[in-house]
Structure formats: structure tokens, C-alpha cells
Design a protein around this motif. Structure first.
Motif, PDB file in Angstrom:
ATOM      1  N   LEU A 251      -4.782  -0.144  -2.597  1.00 17.35           N
ATOM      2  CA  LEU A 251      -3.467   0.280  -3.071  1.00 17.35           C
ATOM      3  C   LEU A 251      -2.979   1.600  -2.492  1.00 17.35           C
ATOM      4  O   LEU A 251      -1.779   1.857  -2.487  1.00 17.35           O
ATOM      5  CB  LEU A 251      -3.452   0.366  -4.601  1.00 17.35           C
ATOM      6  N   THR A 252      -3.892   2.467  -2.074  1.00 14.09           N
ATOM      7  CA  THR A 252      -3.480   3.779  -1.577  1.00 14.09           C
ATOM      8  C   THR A 252      -4.174   4.096  -0.261  1.00 14.09           C
ATOM      9  O   THR A 252      -5.283   3.632   0.010  1.00 14.09           O
ATOM     10  CB  THR A 252      -3.830   4.903  -2.577  1.00 14.09           C
ATOM     11  N   THR A 253      -3.487   4.894   0.534  1.00 12.80           N
ATOM     12  CA  THR A 253      -4.060   5.444   1.744  1.00 12.80           C
ATOM     13  C   THR A 253      -3.524   6.865   1.873  1.00 12.80           C
ATOM     14  O   THR A 253      -2.504   7.207   1.274  1.00 12.80           O
ATOM     15  CB  THR A 253      -3.717   4.583   2.983  1.00 12.80           C
ATOM     16  N   PHE A 254      -4.239   7.682   2.633  1.00  9.28           N
ATOM     17  CA  PHE A 254      -3.898   9.091   2.763  1.00  9.28           C
ATOM     18  C   PHE A 254      -3.849   9.473   4.232  1.00  9.28           C
ATOM     19  O   PHE A 254      -4.669   9.018   5.027  1.00  9.28           O
ATOM     20  CB  PHE A 254      -4.931   9.954   2.021  1.00  9.28           C
ATOM     21  N   ASP A 255      -2.894  10.343   4.562  1.00 15.86           N
ATOM     22  CA  ASP A 255      -2.791  10.828   5.937  1.00 15.86           C
ATOM     23  C   ASP A 255      -3.971  11.719   6.300  1.00 15.86           C
ATOM     24  O   ASP A 255      -4.375  11.762   7.454  1.00 15.86           O
ATOM     25  CB  ASP A 255      -1.478  11.586   6.151  1.00 15.86           C
ATOM     26  N   GLU A 256      -4.517  12.432   5.324  1.00 13.17           N
ATOM     27  CA  GLU A 256      -5.706  13.248   5.578  1.00 13.17           C
ATOM     28  C   GLU A 256      -6.921  12.520   5.010  1.00 13.17           C
ATOM     29  O   GLU A 256      -6.791  11.758   4.039  1.00 13.17           O
ATOM     30  CB  GLU A 256      -5.584  14.639   4.949  1.00 13.17           C
ATOM     31  N   PRO A 257      -8.096  12.697   5.610  1.00  7.14           N
ATOM     32  CA  PRO A 257      -9.292  12.026   5.080  1.00  7.14           C
ATOM     33  C   PRO A 257      -9.512  12.395   3.602  1.00  7.14           C
ATOM     34  O   PRO A 257      -9.456  13.571   3.239  1.00  7.14           O
ATOM     35  CB  PRO A 257     -10.415  12.571   5.952  1.00  7.14           C
ATOM     36  N   THR A 258      -9.709  11.373   2.782  1.00  2.00           N
ATOM     37  CA  THR A 258      -9.818  11.557   1.335  1.00  2.00           C
ATOM     38  C   THR A 258     -10.973  10.733   0.800  1.00  2.00           C
ATOM     39  O   THR A 258     -11.138   9.575   1.162  1.00  2.00           O
ATOM     40  CB  THR A 258      -8.504  11.140   0.650  1.00  2.00           C
ATOM     41  N   THR A 259     -11.747  11.357  -0.072  1.00  2.00           N
ATOM     42  CA  THR A 259     -12.836  10.673  -0.756  1.00  2.00           C
ATOM     43  C   THR A 259     -12.385  10.352  -2.176  1.00  2.00           C
ATOM     44  O   THR A 259     -11.769  11.186  -2.842  1.00  2.00           O
ATOM     45  CB  THR A 259     -14.087  11.575  -0.812  1.00  2.00           C
ATOM     46  N   VAL A 260     -12.694   9.149  -2.633  1.00  2.00           N
ATOM     47  CA  VAL A 260     -12.338   8.736  -3.988  1.00  2.00           C
ATOM     48  C   VAL A 260     -13.628   8.525  -4.768  1.00  2.00           C
ATOM     49  O   VAL A 260     -14.524   7.787  -4.331  1.00  2.00           O
ATOM     50  CB  VAL A 260     -11.513   7.432  -3.981  1.00  2.00           C
TER      51      VAL A 260
ATOM     52  N   THR B 214      -0.398   1.546 -11.838  1.00  2.00           N
ATOM     53  CA  THR B 214       0.595   2.605 -11.933  1.00  2.00           C
ATOM     54  C   THR B 214      -0.151   3.917 -12.084  1.00  2.00           C
ATOM     55  O   THR B 214      -1.133   3.998 -12.838  1.00  2.00           O
ATOM     56  CB  THR B 214       1.505   2.381 -13.160  1.00  2.00           C
ATOM     57  N   LEU B 215       0.296   4.932 -11.382  1.00  2.00           N
ATOM     58  CA  LEU B 215      -0.277   6.275 -11.490  1.00  2.00           C
ATOM     59  C   LEU B 215       0.332   6.933 -12.727  1.00  2.00           C
ATOM     60  O   LEU B 215       1.489   7.344 -12.703  1.00  2.00           O
ATOM     61  CB  LEU B 215       0.019   7.083 -10.225  1.00  2.00           C
ATOM     62  N   SER B 216      -0.419   7.004 -13.813  1.00  2.00           N
ATOM     63  CA  SER B 216       0.141   7.510 -15.069  1.00  2.00           C
ATOM     64  C   SER B 216      -0.081   9.001 -15.272  1.00  2.00           C
ATOM     65  O   SER B 216       0.613   9.624 -16.078  1.00  2.00           O
ATOM     66  CB  SER B 216      -0.410   6.725 -16.267  1.00  2.00           C
ATOM     67  N   ALA B 217      -1.035   9.591 -14.560  1.00  5.07           N
ATOM     68  CA  ALA B 217      -1.273  11.032 -14.665  1.00  5.07           C
ATOM     69  C   ALA B 217      -2.021  11.498 -13.423  1.00  5.07           C
ATOM     70  O   ALA B 217      -2.758  10.731 -12.810  1.00  5.07           O
ATOM     71  CB  ALA B 217      -2.091  11.363 -15.915  1.00  5.07           C
ATOM     72  N   ALA B 218      -1.812  12.753 -13.072  1.00  5.70           N
ATOM     73  CA  ALA B 218      -2.548  13.365 -11.952  1.00  5.70           C
ATOM     74  C   ALA B 218      -2.475  14.873 -12.128  1.00  5.70           C
ATOM     75  O   ALA B 218      -1.393  15.429 -12.359  1.00  5.70           O
ATOM     76  CB  ALA B 218      -1.956  12.951 -10.614  1.00  5.70           C
ATOM     77  N   GLU B 219      -3.630  15.504 -12.064  1.00  3.26           N
ATOM     78  CA  GLU B 219      -3.661  16.960 -12.194  1.00  3.26           C
ATOM     79  C   GLU B 219      -4.740  17.537 -11.296  1.00  3.26           C
ATOM     80  O   GLU B 219      -5.778  16.905 -11.070  1.00  3.26           O
ATOM     81  CB  GLU B 219      -3.876  17.377 -13.641  1.00  3.26           C
ATOM     82  N   PRO B 220      -4.486  18.710 -10.765  1.00  3.81           N
ATOM     83  CA  PRO B 220      -5.499  19.337  -9.919  1.00  3.81           C
ATOM     84  C   PRO B 220      -6.801  19.547 -10.697  1.00  3.81           C
ATOM     85  O   PRO B 220      -6.780  19.819 -11.898  1.00  3.81           O
ATOM     86  CB  PRO B 220      -4.869  20.688  -9.548  1.00  3.81           C
ATOM     87  N   SER B 221      -7.894  19.379 -10.002  1.00  5.17           N
ATOM     88  CA  SER B 221      -9.208  19.630 -10.593  1.00  5.17           C
ATOM     89  C   SER B 221      -9.998  20.512  -9.633  1.00  5.17           C
ATOM     90  O   SER B 221      -9.530  20.829  -8.540  1.00  5.17           O
ATOM     91  CB  SER B 221      -9.951  18.314 -10.848  1.00  5.17           C
ATOM     92  N   ARG B 222     -11.188  20.852 -10.037  1.00  2.00           N
ATOM     93  CA  ARG B 222     -12.029  21.714  -9.218  1.00  2.00           C
ATOM     94  C   ARG B 222     -12.289  21.134  -7.834  1.00  2.00           C
ATOM     95  O   ARG B 222     -12.359  21.855  -6.846  1.00  2.00           O
ATOM     96  CB  ARG B 222     -13.350  21.963  -9.956  1.00  2.00           C
ATOM     97  N   THR B 223     -12.394  19.809  -7.750  1.00  2.00           N
ATOM     98  CA  THR B 223     -12.756  19.172  -6.472  1.00  2.00           C
ATOM     99  C   THR B 223     -11.617  18.427  -5.795  1.00  2.00           C
ATOM    100  O   THR B 223     -11.819  17.849  -4.729  1.00  2.00           O
ATOM    101  CB  THR B 223     -13.929  18.192  -6.692  1.00  2.00           C
TER     102      THR B 223
ATOM    103  N   MET C 189       0.852  -1.177   0.000  1.00  2.00           N
ATOM    104  CA  MET C 189       0.000   0.000   0.000  1.00  2.00           C
ATOM    105  C   MET C 189       0.894   1.235   0.000  1.00  2.00           C
ATOM    106  O   MET C 189       1.868   1.305   0.733  1.00  2.00           O
ATOM    107  CB  MET C 189      -0.921  -0.004   1.215  1.00  2.00           C
ATOM    108  N   THR C 190       0.521   2.206  -0.830  1.00  2.00           N
ATOM    109  CA  THR C 190       1.259   3.459  -0.911  1.00  2.00           C
ATOM    110  C   THR C 190       0.508   4.519  -0.122  1.00  2.00           C
ATOM    111  O   THR C 190      -0.693   4.704  -0.318  1.00  2.00           O
ATOM    112  CB  THR C 190       1.403   3.908  -2.380  1.00  2.00           C
ATOM    113  N   THR C 191       1.222   5.207   0.762  1.00  2.00           N
ATOM    114  CA  THR C 191       0.618   6.250   1.587  1.00  2.00           C
ATOM    115  C   THR C 191       1.024   7.622   1.060  1.00  2.00           C
ATOM    116  O   THR C 191       2.205   7.873   0.800  1.00  2.00           O
ATOM    117  CB  THR C 191       1.059   6.112   3.056  1.00  2.00           C
ATOM    118  N   PHE C 192       0.037   8.490   0.914  1.00  2.00           N
ATOM    119  CA  PHE C 192       0.248   9.872   0.490  1.00  2.00           C
ATOM    120  C   PHE C 192      -0.176  10.796   1.623  1.00  2.00           C
ATOM    121  O   PHE C 192      -1.126  10.492   2.351  1.00  2.00           O
ATOM    122  CB  PHE C 192      -0.563  10.181  -0.767  1.00  2.00           C
ATOM    123  N   ALA C 193       0.500  11.928   1.751  1.00  2.00           N
ATOM    124  CA  ALA C 193       0.140  12.901   2.778  1.00  2.00           C
ATOM    125  C   ALA C 193      -1.260  13.451   2.531  1.00  2.00           C
ATOM    126  O   ALA C 193      -2.039  13.647   3.461  1.00  2.00           O
ATOM    127  CB  ALA C 193       1.157  14.037   2.828  1.00  2.00           C
ATOM    128  N   SER C 194      -1.571  13.678   1.266  1.00  2.00           N
ATOM    129  CA  SER C 194      -2.872  14.252   0.896  1.00  2.00           C
ATOM    130  C   SER C 194      -3.161  13.886  -0.549  1.00  2.00           C
ATOM    131  O   SER C 194      -2.278  13.402  -1.269  1.00  2.00           O
ATOM    132  CB  SER C 194      -2.839  15.778   1.038  1.00  2.00           C
TER     133      SER C 194
END
Length: 153
Positions: free
Chosen positions: A77-86, A111-120, A1-6
Motif C-alpha cells: 500500500l505504501t512506498t517511500f522516496d527515501e529508504p524506509t524500514t517498517v 486508512t491512515l488514522s494517526a501518525a506522530e513522530p517517535s524516537r525512531t 499504492m501511495t508514495t510518500f517522500a519520507s
């Protein structure tokens, strides 16, 4: 499992291998429940006696059942240090490569092939493979689009 801060941290992790989920059993009971939920009672899925003489020698999972298992499998596969909705934003590409025989176990890797900020939050693209334990081909390959958003407290 991969952990992300946010969820925002996904943007800096493009190209990351997110690893593989645990194995999940796809037994006849799960297949039958999916058949009931979708009104897809084709004999390949629900009639063990007839399927024994069919092209796969046993009943097989619906392709859409295998696809729907991305929800729990990718969730491992992923977890977040801050509460996150998927939120599932869709699929760009799905290929059903090999049937999943009843009684098989499957797992997903991504594999995470792309990620970009969105409105939400962050709109992420994952290249996903669902493999069958002991199989020589994957059950499916897909490009999954997900939106990861901070969950308000």
C-alpha cells in the motif's frame, strides 16, 4: 499504492485512504504450511474430507494466518522516496469477521488514522480491512500499529 517522500510525511497525511492491495490466493498449500509452522492442525484447516461435512463446507484458513497476511498485503500500500524500514508495533484491535475458505483470494485496504513522530521515526495507526473476493463480509478488521523509520545508508 501511495508514495510518500519520507516517513516524516506520514504525519501530514492522517486521514488518507491508502488504497487496496492486489488479491492474494489463500490455497490449501498455504494453509497446510501455516498449520505446520504453528502446530495447529485442527481438522477445519487441514482435513478436506472432514471439513466438507463441517460448518463451512471446506477447509478454512486459520484466523492468525489471515492476520499474518497483513505483512505482505499492507506492504503493497505504501512506498517511500527515501529508504524506509517498517516495524510492526502491534495491534490495538482485531476482529475475525468471516472465515476464509481454502482457494479464496483476499486483499487489504487501509486508512491512515494517526501518525506522530517517535524516537525512531513515525508511529502510525492504520485501520485495516481484509476482504474476501466475492464475500459479503470482510475476513477481518484490525487497527495496526506500525513504526516507519528512515533506513541508514
Amino acid at each position: 499504492m501511495t508514495t510518500f517522500a519520507s516517513s516524516a510525511a506520514l504525519v501530514d497525511a492522517v486521514g488518507a485512504d491508502l488504497g487496496a492491495s492486489d488479491w492474494m490466493l489463500v490455497d490449501q498449500e498455504r494453509i497446510a504450511r501455516f498449520a505446520d509452522a504453528t502446530d495447529d492442525h485442527q481438522w477445519l484447516h487441514v482435513d478436506a474430507q472432514r471439513a466438507a461435512d463441517g460448518p463451512f463446507g471446506t477447509t478454512i484458513a486459520h484466523g492468525f494466518l489471515t492476520l499474518s497476511l497483513l505483512v505482505p498485503l499492507l506492504g503493497e500500500l505504501t512506498t517511500f522516496d527515501e529508504p524506509t524500514t517498517v516495524v510492526n508495533a502491534g495491534l490495538d484491535r482485531v476482529r475475525f469477521v468471516a472465515p476464509v475458505p481454502s482457494g479464496s483470494r483476499v486483499r487489504a485496504s487501509a486508512t491512515l488514522s494517526a501518525a506522530e513522530p517517535s524516537r525512531t521515526g513515525v508511529r502510525a495507526t492504520l485501520e485495516v480491512t481484509v476482504e474476501i473476493e466475492g464475500g459479503d463480509k470482510p475476513a477481518l478488521v484490525a487497527t495496526s500499529l506500525l513504526v516507519y523509520s528512515p533506513t541508514p545508508s
